[in-house]
Design a protein around this motif. Sequence first.
Motif, PDB file in Angstrom:
ATOM      1  N   ASP A 170       0.841  -1.199   0.000  1.00  0.00           N
ATOM      2  CA  ASP A 170       0.000   0.000   0.000  1.00  0.00           C
ATOM      3  C   ASP A 170       0.876   1.249   0.000  1.00  0.00           C
ATOM      4  N   TYR A 171       0.566   2.183  -0.884  1.00  0.00           N
ATOM      5  CA  TYR A 171       1.352   3.408  -1.011  1.00  0.00           C
ATOM      6  C   TYR A 171       0.640   4.650  -0.488  1.00  0.00           C
ATOM      7  N   CYS A 172      -0.678   4.576  -0.257  1.00  0.00           N
ATOM      8  CA  CYS A 172      -1.449   5.814  -0.103  1.00  0.00           C
ATOM      9  C   CYS A 172      -2.352   5.818   1.119  1.00  0.00           C
ATOM     10  N   PHE A 173      -2.485   7.002   1.713  1.00  0.00           N
ATOM     11  CA  PHE A 173      -3.549   7.293   2.660  1.00  0.00           C
ATOM     12  C   PHE A 173      -4.766   7.759   1.860  1.00  0.00           C
ATOM     13  N   ASN A 174      -5.873   8.000   2.552  1.00  0.00           N
ATOM     14  CA  ASN A 174      -7.053   8.490   1.843  1.00  0.00           C
ATOM     15  C   ASN A 174      -6.851   9.888   1.269  1.00  0.00           C
ATOM     16  N   VAL A 175      -5.999  10.688   1.905  1.00  0.00           N
ATOM     17  CA  VAL A 175      -5.848  12.074   1.456  1.00  0.00           C
ATOM     18  C   VAL A 175      -4.733  12.247   0.425  1.00  0.00           C
ATOM     19  N   ASN A 176      -3.712  11.411   0.499  1.00  0.00           N
ATOM     20  CA  ASN A 176      -2.589  11.559  -0.427  1.00  0.00           C
ATOM     21  C   ASN A 176      -1.660  10.350  -0.302  1.00  0.00           C
ATOM     22  N   GLY A 236     -10.742   7.327  -1.083  1.00  0.00           N
ATOM     23  CA  GLY A 236      -9.551   8.127  -1.336  1.00  0.00           C
ATOM     24  C   GLY A 236      -9.736   9.081  -2.502  1.00  0.00           C
ATOM     25  N   GLY A 237     -10.969   9.266  -2.940  1.00  0.00           N
ATOM     26  CA  GLY A 237     -11.249  10.208  -4.022  1.00  0.00           C
ATOM     27  C   GLY A 237     -10.924   9.684  -5.409  1.00  0.00           C
TER      28      GLY A 237
END
Length: 323
Positions: A170-176, A236-237
Amino acid sequence: MTHRERFIKTLKCEKIGGQVPTFELVFFLTMEAFGKVHPSHRYYEQWNQMSMEEKTLQIRDMADLYIDTAKKYGHSAIFVHPNPGGVENTQWLLETIREKSGDEFFLMMHGDPTWAIPDGDHMMDFAARMYEEPEKLNEESRRRLDRSIEFAAQLDQKGHLLDGFALCSDYCFNVNPFFSPDQFDELIVPFLKEVIAEYRKMGYYTIKHTDGNIMPIVKQMADCKPDAIHSLDPQGGVDMTRVREIIGDQIALIGNVNCGLLQTGTDEECRQDVLRSLRQGMAAGKGYVFATSNCVYTGLSLKRYEMMLDIWKQYGNYDHPAF
């Protein structure tokens, strides 16, 4: 076509017609669905003390559970958790699944040597190392990559039991993303690109998984040429229509049904989100696998997941979309 054949054609972004394939990276609700603990949650402290008969029974029970899950929920692919691990036990489990199901299902397992978001105990140290000693991190990445390629080659010595690898760092949080685009280029891209290329040489397909907001790095991920990207997390948009515009039509898309809504939303909110995901995913007429935006995790309502599948059965058909 078998489920496996339809799944492979979808990964190749070829048109298949009929029902959109579905699968889940993990289906953890096996106790509720079948009265059995998921294979990844079993603890074999005494594995080496077991007789061969007892080991065989355990392996066959795990194989049955994977196959029963795929059959009950219409999954085209099975993500295997070798337990216990190692080349020989993994081969044994895969051989048993193939023996019991033939080539009906696409088989995959985790195989990602690239860095993931570190846990809370190590995040500060890792963040400092990204700035202070990126060369050493890349040296470690090289060793990790070499081990992954060696494992894949050893696994293949008994015939092509496995169809592909899900690259689950996993590379990402929900915001970035955790990694800036420049850090991603330096610390991830060379090794992600190489492992995908090496797996492809051996005949393996690759599905790159990461949760969260992938939008700032999705083009970099796509340029590494995985066969598919999962999980396209709307929390995460991530919008599938926009992803398709950015990466083109030669990489398959998997996922995007909002897990948060499945767990806490109303029935109607879930229904509308499933329909949205189907409309966006099916828009190209190819290259789409229907799934949640993560997995069927412990605590998710089985009733909600089954409702999601009922909607897929009704609307997820390329020939008769019924929207």
